[in-house]
Design a protein around this motif. Structure first.
Motif, PDB file in Angstrom:
ATOM      1  N   SER A   3       0.738   5.380   3.709  1.00 27.99           N
ATOM      2  CA  SER A   3       0.384   3.980   3.479  1.00 27.99           C
ATOM      3  C   SER A   3       0.907   3.118   4.632  1.00 27.99           C
ATOM      4  O   SER A   3       1.856   3.510   5.321  1.00 27.99           O
ATOM      5  CB  SER A   3       1.003   3.490   2.173  1.00 27.99           C
ATOM      6  N   PRO A   4       0.291   1.965   4.849  1.00 24.43           N
ATOM      7  CA  PRO A   4       0.793   1.070   5.898  1.00 24.43           C
ATOM      8  C   PRO A   4       2.273   0.731   5.718  1.00 24.43           C
ATOM      9  O   PRO A   4       3.030   0.678   6.696  1.00 24.43           O
ATOM     10  CB  PRO A   4      -0.080  -0.180   5.756  1.00 24.43           C
ATOM     11  N   GLU A   5       2.693   0.550   4.474  1.00 23.60           N
ATOM     12  CA  GLU A   5       4.094   0.220   4.196  1.00 23.60           C
ATOM     13  C   GLU A   5       5.021   1.358   4.617  1.00 23.60           C
ATOM     14  O   GLU A   5       6.095   1.130   5.166  1.00 23.60           O
ATOM     15  CB  GLU A   5       4.291  -0.091   2.706  1.00 23.60           C
ATOM     16  N   GLU A   6       4.601   2.602   4.344  1.00 28.20           N
ATOM     17  CA  GLU A   6       5.420   3.756   4.732  1.00 28.20           C
ATOM     18  C   GLU A   6       5.462   3.909   6.246  1.00 28.20           C
ATOM     19  O   GLU A   6       6.511   4.231   6.809  1.00 28.20           O
ATOM     20  CB  GLU A   6       4.900   5.032   4.078  1.00 28.20           C
ATOM     21  N   CYS A   7       4.336   3.661   6.911  1.00 28.17           N
ATOM     22  CA  CYS A   7       4.315   3.735   8.379  1.00 28.17           C
ATOM     23  C   CYS A   7       5.311   2.737   8.966  1.00 28.17           C
ATOM     24  O   CYS A   7       6.088   3.071   9.872  1.00 28.17           O
ATOM     25  CB  CYS A   7       2.913   3.451   8.906  1.00 28.17           C
ATOM     26  N   ARG A   8       5.303   1.529   8.428  1.00 30.53           N
ATOM     27  CA  ARG A   8       6.222   0.488   8.904  1.00 30.53           C
ATOM     28  C   ARG A   8       7.669   0.898   8.647  1.00 30.53           C
ATOM     29  O   ARG A   8       8.530   0.768   9.513  1.00 30.53           O
ATOM     30  CB  ARG A   8       5.913  -0.844   8.217  1.00 30.53           C
ATOM     31  N   ALA A   9       7.936   1.402   7.447  1.00 25.28           N
ATOM     32  CA  ALA A   9       9.305   1.807   7.092  1.00 25.28           C
ATOM     33  C   ALA A   9       9.795   2.940   7.996  1.00 25.28           C
ATOM     34  O   ALA A   9      10.962   2.934   8.422  1.00 25.28           O
ATOM     35  CB  ALA A   9       9.358   2.227   5.628  1.00 25.28           C
TER      36      ALA A   9
ATOM     37  N   GLU B  99       0.105  -1.812  10.246  1.00 31.34           N
ATOM     38  CA  GLU B  99       1.214  -1.833   9.297  1.00 31.34           C
ATOM     39  C   GLU B  99       1.004  -2.817   8.146  1.00 31.34           C
ATOM     40  O   GLU B  99       1.611  -2.678   7.092  1.00 31.34           O
ATOM     41  CB  GLU B  99       2.527  -2.153  10.017  1.00 31.34           C
ATOM     42  N   SER B 100       0.135  -3.784   8.329  1.00 34.77           N
ATOM     43  CA  SER B 100      -0.155  -4.728   7.245  1.00 34.77           C
ATOM     44  C   SER B 100      -1.357  -4.272   6.423  1.00 34.77           C
ATOM     45  O   SER B 100      -1.641  -4.832   5.364  1.00 34.77           O
ATOM     46  CB  SER B 100      -0.422  -6.128   7.810  1.00 34.77           C
ATOM     47  N   GLY B 101      -2.068  -3.267   6.922  1.00 35.76           N
ATOM     48  CA  GLY B 101      -3.229  -2.739   6.209  1.00 35.76           C
ATOM     49  C   GLY B 101      -4.502  -3.518   6.445  1.00 35.76           C
ATOM     50  O   GLY B 101      -5.515  -3.256   5.798  1.00 35.76           O
TER      51      GLY B 101
END
Length: 79
Positions: free
Chosen positions: A21-27, A54-56
């Motif tokens: 997910s974009p959130e996991e990529c950012r993390a 990263e925001s999708g």
């Protein structure tokens, strides 16, 4: 840009790498201490493109998808 054999095969077979997910990529990026600018330079896009990934709001395509997926997998392996 030179196309690798793996890229040619994935393209021919229409195989696309899956991304977290974009959130996991950012993390993963943040946990690794890599800035958006550094990641962008490594995969050949702008910092703004990484922000959108990263925001999708945008998804990488083609060779950029391959490069981004490989970078994210590297960050995951390093975690």
């Amino acid at each position: 840009m030179t196309v690798t054999v793996a890229e040619q095969i994935r393209s021919r077979l229409r195989i696309r790498r899956e991304l977290p997910s974009p959130e996991e990529c950012r993390a993963l990026r943040i946990a690794s201490g890599i800035t958006q600018g550094e990641l962008a330079t490594a995969i050949g896009v702008t910092r703004q493109a990484v922000t959108q990934y990263e925001s999708g709001t945008r998804r990488p395509q083609g060779r950029t998808l391959d490069a981004y997926a490989e970078a994210i997998q590297t960050l995951r392996d390093a975690a």
